[in-house]
Enzyme design. Structure first.
Site, PDB file in Angstrom:
ATOM      1  N   LEU A  92      84.082  58.487 -81.900  1.00  0.00           N
ATOM      2  CA  LEU A  92      85.078  58.138 -82.915  1.00  0.00           C
ATOM      3  C   LEU A  92      85.189  56.621 -83.029  1.00  0.00           C
ATOM      4  O   LEU A  92      85.559  55.948 -82.063  1.00  0.00           O
ATOM      5  CB  LEU A  92      86.445  58.723 -82.534  1.00  0.00           C
ATOM      6  CG  LEU A  92      86.459  60.209 -82.173  1.00  0.00           C
ATOM      7  CD1 LEU A  92      87.873  60.661 -81.865  1.00  0.00           C
ATOM      8  CD2 LEU A  92      85.879  61.031 -83.318  1.00  0.00           C
ATOM      9  N   ARG A 137      96.294  47.461 -84.209  1.00  0.00           N
ATOM     10  CA  ARG A 137      97.010  46.865 -83.084  1.00  0.00           C
ATOM     11  C   ARG A 137      96.263  45.670 -82.492  1.00  0.00           C
ATOM     12  O   ARG A 137      96.805  44.889 -81.743  1.00  0.00           O
ATOM     13  CB  ARG A 137      97.271  47.931 -82.001  1.00  0.00           C
ATOM     14  CG  ARG A 137      98.323  48.954 -82.410  1.00  0.00           C
ATOM     15  CD  ARG A 137      98.350  50.168 -81.500  1.00  0.00           C
ATOM     16  NE  ARG A 137      97.268  51.115 -81.783  1.00  0.00           N
ATOM     17  CZ  ARG A 137      97.109  52.284 -81.149  1.00  0.00           C
ATOM     18  NH1 ARG A 137      97.933  52.625 -80.178  1.00  0.00           N
ATOM     19  NH2 ARG A 137      96.113  53.101 -81.470  1.00  0.00           N
ATOM     20  N   LYS A 186      87.343  47.180 -84.615  1.00  0.00           N
ATOM     21  CA  LYS A 186      87.750  47.272 -83.207  1.00  0.00           C
ATOM     22  C   LYS A 186      86.589  47.610 -82.271  1.00  0.00           C
ATOM     23  O   LYS A 186      86.426  46.979 -81.234  1.00  0.00           O
ATOM     24  CB  LYS A 186      88.855  48.322 -83.096  1.00  0.00           C
ATOM     25  CG  LYS A 186      89.209  48.734 -81.697  1.00  0.00           C
ATOM     26  CD  LYS A 186      90.592  49.339 -81.667  1.00  0.00           C
ATOM     27  CE  LYS A 186      90.652  50.689 -81.071  1.00  0.00           C
ATOM     28  NZ  LYS A 186      91.995  51.220 -80.909  1.00  0.00           N
ATOM     29  N   ASP A 193      86.762  53.239 -78.460  1.00  0.00           N
ATOM     30  CA  ASP A 193      87.551  52.144 -77.871  1.00  0.00           C
ATOM     31  C   ASP A 193      87.853  52.376 -76.394  1.00  0.00           C
ATOM     32  O   ASP A 193      88.753  51.759 -75.840  1.00  0.00           O
ATOM     33  CB  ASP A 193      88.841  51.917 -78.667  1.00  0.00           C
ATOM     34  CG  ASP A 193      89.806  53.099 -78.613  1.00  0.00           C
ATOM     35  OD1 ASP A 193      89.380  54.196 -78.197  1.00  0.00           O
ATOM     36  OD2 ASP A 193      90.977  52.913 -79.001  1.00  0.00           O
ATOM     37  N   ASN A 205      93.598  49.208 -77.127  1.00  0.00           N
ATOM     38  CA  ASN A 205      94.251  49.224 -78.436  1.00  0.00           C
ATOM     39  C   ASN A 205      94.740  47.837 -78.816  1.00  0.00           C
ATOM     40  O   ASN A 205      94.936  47.543 -79.987  1.00  0.00           O
ATOM     41  CB  ASN A 205      95.447  50.178 -78.421  1.00  0.00           C
ATOM     42  CG  ASN A 205      95.007  51.622 -78.266  1.00  0.00           C
ATOM     43  OD1 ASN A 205      93.961  52.021 -78.779  1.00  0.00           O
ATOM     44  ND2 ASN A 205      95.791  52.415 -77.558  1.00  0.00           N
ATOM     45  N   ASN A 232      52.645  15.973 -69.238  1.00  0.00           N
ATOM     46  CA  ASN A 232      53.835  15.182 -68.993  1.00  0.00           C
ATOM     47  C   ASN A 232      54.384  14.654 -70.311  1.00  0.00           C
ATOM     48  O   ASN A 232      53.677  13.980 -71.054  1.00  0.00           O
ATOM     49  CB  ASN A 232      53.517  14.018 -68.064  1.00  0.00           C
ATOM     50  CG  ASN A 232      54.782  13.250 -67.734  1.00  0.00           C
ATOM     51  OD1 ASN A 232      55.599  13.681 -66.930  1.00  0.00           O
ATOM     52  ND2 ASN A 232      54.957  12.132 -68.407  1.00  0.00           N
ATOM     53  N   ASN A 258      58.569  18.981 -86.564  1.00  0.00           N
ATOM     54  CA  ASN A 258      57.985  20.263 -86.967  1.00  0.00           C
ATOM     55  C   ASN A 258      58.387  20.699 -88.362  1.00  0.00           C
ATOM     56  O   ASN A 258      57.935  21.718 -88.844  1.00  0.00           O
ATOM     57  CB  ASN A 258      58.396  21.346 -85.958  1.00  0.00           C
ATOM     58  CG  ASN A 258      59.903  21.465 -85.829  1.00  0.00           C
ATOM     59  OD1 ASN A 258      60.621  20.482 -85.974  1.00  0.00           O
ATOM     60  ND2 ASN A 258      60.392  22.659 -85.566  1.00  0.00           N
ATOM     61  N   ALA A 272      53.071   5.083 -75.491  1.00  0.00           N
ATOM     62  CA  ALA A 272      54.500   5.127 -75.794  1.00  0.00           C
ATOM     63  C   ALA A 272      54.760   4.592 -77.204  1.00  0.00           C
ATOM     64  O   ALA A 272      54.042   3.723 -77.698  1.00  0.00           O
ATOM     65  CB  ALA A 272      55.265   4.295 -74.777  1.00  0.00           C
TER      66      ALA A 272
HETATM   67  C1  UD1 Z   1      94.037  58.713 -78.335  1.00  0.00           C
HETATM   68  C2  UD1 Z   1      94.483  60.117 -77.940  1.00  0.00           C
HETATM   69  C3  UD1 Z   1      95.353  60.042 -76.704  1.00  0.00           C
HETATM   70  C4  UD1 Z   1      94.558  59.348 -75.576  1.00  0.00           C
HETATM   71  C5  UD1 Z   1      94.039  57.980 -76.024  1.00  0.00           C
HETATM   72  C6  UD1 Z   1      93.095  57.433 -74.975  1.00  0.00           C
HETATM   73  C7  UD1 Z   1      94.728  61.490 -79.965  1.00  0.00           C
HETATM   74  C8  UD1 Z   1      95.682  62.086 -80.923  1.00  0.00           C
HETATM   75  N1  UD1 Z   1      95.227  60.716 -79.020  1.00  0.00           N
HETATM   76  O1  UD1 Z   1      95.190  57.952 -78.675  1.00  0.00           O
HETATM   77  O2  UD1 Z   1      95.743  61.327 -76.290  1.00  0.00           O
HETATM   78  O3  UD1 Z   1      95.365  59.207 -74.428  1.00  0.00           O
HETATM   79  O4  UD1 Z   1      93.308  58.106 -77.246  1.00  0.00           O
HETATM   80  O5  UD1 Z   1      92.708  56.129 -75.246  1.00  0.00           O
HETATM   81  O6  UD1 Z   1      93.563  61.759 -80.056  1.00  0.00           O
HETATM   82  N2  UD1 Z   1      89.832  57.181 -84.811  1.00  0.00           N
HETATM   83  C9  UD1 Z   1      89.086  57.525 -85.899  1.00  0.00           C
HETATM   84  N3  UD1 Z   1      89.711  57.986 -87.003  1.00  0.00           N
HETATM   85  C10 UD1 Z   1      91.057  58.148 -87.061  1.00  0.00           C
HETATM   86  C11 UD1 Z   1      91.811  57.785 -85.942  1.00  0.00           C
HETATM   87  C12 UD1 Z   1      91.168  57.310 -84.822  1.00  0.00           C
HETATM   88  O7  UD1 Z   1      87.860  57.420 -85.884  1.00  0.00           O
HETATM   89  O8  UD1 Z   1      91.541  58.592 -88.105  1.00  0.00           O
HETATM   90  C13 UD1 Z   1      89.131  56.664 -83.608  1.00  0.00           C
HETATM   91  C14 UD1 Z   1      89.517  55.248 -83.250  1.00  0.00           C
HETATM   92  O9  UD1 Z   1      88.617  54.325 -83.821  1.00  0.00           O
HETATM   93  C15 UD1 Z   1      89.425  55.246 -81.740  1.00  0.00           C
HETATM   94  C16 UD1 Z   1      89.676  56.687 -81.347  1.00  0.00           C
HETATM   95  O10 UD1 Z   1      89.499  57.453 -82.504  1.00  0.00           O
HETATM   96  O11 UD1 Z   1      88.116  54.878 -81.329  1.00  0.00           O
HETATM   97  C17 UD1 Z   1      91.065  56.893 -80.798  1.00  0.00           C
HETATM   98  O12 UD1 Z   1      92.021  56.546 -81.791  1.00  0.00           O
HETATM   99  P1  UD1 Z   1      93.331  55.715 -81.467  1.00  0.00           P
HETATM  100  O13 UD1 Z   1      94.109  55.556 -82.715  1.00  0.00           O
HETATM  101  O14 UD1 Z   1      93.003  54.503 -80.702  1.00  0.00           O
HETATM  102  O15 UD1 Z   1      94.085  56.782 -80.535  1.00  0.00           O
HETATM  103  P2  UD1 Z   1      95.132  56.493 -79.384  1.00  0.00           P
HETATM  104  O16 UD1 Z   1      96.454  56.231 -79.987  1.00  0.00           O
HETATM  105  O17 UD1 Z   1      94.605  55.482 -78.455  1.00  0.00           O
HETATM  106 CA    CA Z   2      92.840  54.156 -78.452  1.00  0.00          CA
END
Ligand code: UD1
Ligand code: CA
Length: 456
Positions: free
Chosen positions: A8, A15, A22, A103, A228, A377, A386, A423
């Site tokens: 993901l 944030r 990110k 992330d 985050n 040398n 160049n 030189a």
């Molecule tokens: C998420 C988890 C949480 C966990 C935490 C660990 C959920 C609902 N929550 O929360 O339980 O403890 O990660 O770090 O899953 N992303 C997408 N599309 C979206 C939303 C997010 O691709 O629509 C991706 C983000 O880029 C990220 C990952 O999913 O890489 C997690 O999303 P993020 O919003 O950071 O979730 P957390 O609030 O950290």
């Molecule tokens: Ca996260």
């Protein structure tokens, strides 16, 4: 059917407050998403699908075509993100899918494999990789039933006071049985505080269908740290760095200080090498044994042979042989091949050039686009000219050529073996083997000129 992975990486990362996507933010010089992809690959998963959204062009450019991509045009949550990979999942029915967050870069291939073993042994529809954290704030909490089995996952924002006290958290890495995941995805709802489709809801949905769900607790909680915010990014980088330092020290690498030292995850360093303060080793770098790096050596994507010394200098995408001495204050730019026992001294810049064994370039010299032989040398202040403003040209220097101070070598030009350049010469024509070349205006002496011309 082969197991697969979905990463993901479409979240807005609001944030973080920075314009960069990110998942492209670096941890020890390597982007977060590439940490995750490398670990998945190391765990033996070949088929990866990356969910991308905002900044998708940047992500594609960085990651390339090793993975498949699925676009998430609206960010409606982690469950919604996985829904975008339905086509990919359809092609992996009958197998298992590891879902990872782009992330959470520090998850290891060992944890992925151990969690998979438990997932298969317990015949789970979903196995969540969890961890116990002293401060679980911000993470989803693992809620267990009276028997200690997994009940559901609740997000910080949706959690009750009691649930917030739970310190077992969701790492956001899970193994799913593909068919069970495809079955649950359309049933995820967004009736929560954030109004998002949470992937975490799959746990409850699977249990409702009489399937099993489990949690695999990662041994090392550092692995599950997510970033985050920029503060979290820095603290997980520090944690990762500590581990990498430990590993190298166990292998006989001596760190005289860790101040300002950065060693990336893909660097190998031979035993007996000493690393001083301010040294940064990044990318795929291979450092030999008994080298001395630093203070302030910067090495990116380069190879250094045994016994090489680099002091206050930068080396990029180049190969350096054994027993080479570089610095202080030298810059080796990309595509250099420096043979053994070369000496490169103060304020020397070298680019896209080959230097043969034992050649010495001690001070204030620029060598660009040159092929230099052995035992040459270069005096102080030699310049390969160049570039004519339009095109770059190469300079060729044979073996044992002596080039005096302040010489311009106007490329394209060749100095054959054993040539000797006076030189101050500006060399525009080739110099044959064993020849002496001098190309400068003759000195003129005018006796008593000062006495007759000087104004009183
Ligand atoms: C998420 C988890 C949480 C966990 C935490 C660990 C959920 C609902 N929550 O929360 O339980 O403890 O990660 O770090 O899953 N992303 C997408 N599309 C979206 C939303 C997010 O691709 O629509 C991706 C983000 O880029 C990220 C990952 O999913 O890489 C997690 O999303 P993020 O919003 O950071 O979730 P957390 O609030 O950290
Ligand atoms: Ca996260």
């Amino acid at each position: 059917m082969e197991n697969c992975a979905i990463v993901l990486a479409a979240g807005d990362g609001t944030r973080m407050k920075v314009p960069t996507a990110k998942v492209l933010l670096p941890v020890l010089g390597k982007t977060m998403v590439e940490w995750v992809l490398s670990a998945a690959k190391k765990a033996g998963i070949a088929d990866c699908c990356l969910i991308i959204g905002r900044n998708h062009e940047d992500v594609r450019r960085q990651v390339g075509d090793e993975v498949e991509y699925a676009m998430q045009t609206e960010r409606l949550g982690t469950g919604h993100a996985v829904m975008q990979a339905t086509g990919f999942l359809e092609r992996h029915r009958g197998a298992h899918c590891l879902v990872l967050a782009g992330d959470c870069p520090l998850i290891s291939s060992e944890t992925m494999k151990a969690a998979y073993q438990q997932h298969v042994d317990e015949q789970n529809a979903v196995t969540v990789i969890s961890a116990h954290l002293e401060n679980p704030f911000g993470y989803g909490r693992i809620v267990r039933d009276e028997q200690g089995g997994l009940s559901h996952i609740v997000e910080e924002k949706d959690a009750t006071e009691e649930e917030r006290a739970i310190n077992e958290i969701n790492s956001s890495a899970y193994w799913f049985e593909v068919d069970a995941l495809l079955d649950a995805l359309p049933r995820i709802k967004n009736d929560n505080v954030k109004g998002e489709y949470y992937l975490t809801d799959v746990v409850e949905l699977a249990l409702q269908h009489g399937r099993r769900a489990g949690a695999f607790a990662a041994k090392d909680s550092v692995e599950i740290l997510g970033a985050n915010t920029l503060q979290q990014l820095l603290s997980l980088q520090r944690a990762a760095q500590e581990r990498i330092f430990e590993q190298h020290m166990k292998n006989g690498v001596m760190l005289t200080s860790t101040d300002g030292v950065l060693i990336g995850p893909d660097c190998s360093i031979g035993a007996g090498t000493v690393i001083h303060a301010g040294t940064r080793l990044t990318g795929r770098s291979y450092i030999g044994e008994e080298c001395v790096l630093g203070p302030a050596a910067v090495v990116e994507d380069s190879v250094l042979g045994d016994g090489t010394t680099v002091v206050s200098s930068q080396i990029e995408r180049s190969v350096v042989g054994t027993g080479v001495r570089i610095g202080p204050y030298a810059h080796i730019r990309p595509d250099c091949l420096i043979a053994e026992k070369v000496k490169i001294g103060n304020f020397v810049e070298i680019k896209n050039s080959k230097l043969g064994a034992g050649t010495s370039v001690a001070h204030l010299t620029y060598i660009g686009d040159a092929d230099v032989g052995e035992g040459c040398n270069f005096g102080c202040g030699v310049v390969t000219t160049n570039y004519d403003g339009r095109q770059k040209y190469r300079t060729t220097v044979g073996d044992k050529v002596f080039i005096g101070c302040n010489v311009n070598l106007v490329a394209p030009v060749t100095l054959e073996d054993n040539a000797y350049i006076a030189a101050g010469s500006t060399i525009t024509d080739n110099v044959p083997k064993d020849a002496f070349a001098i190309a400068r205006a003759r000195q003129v002496i005018k006796d008593n000129w000062v006495l007759t011309n000087k104004e009183e």
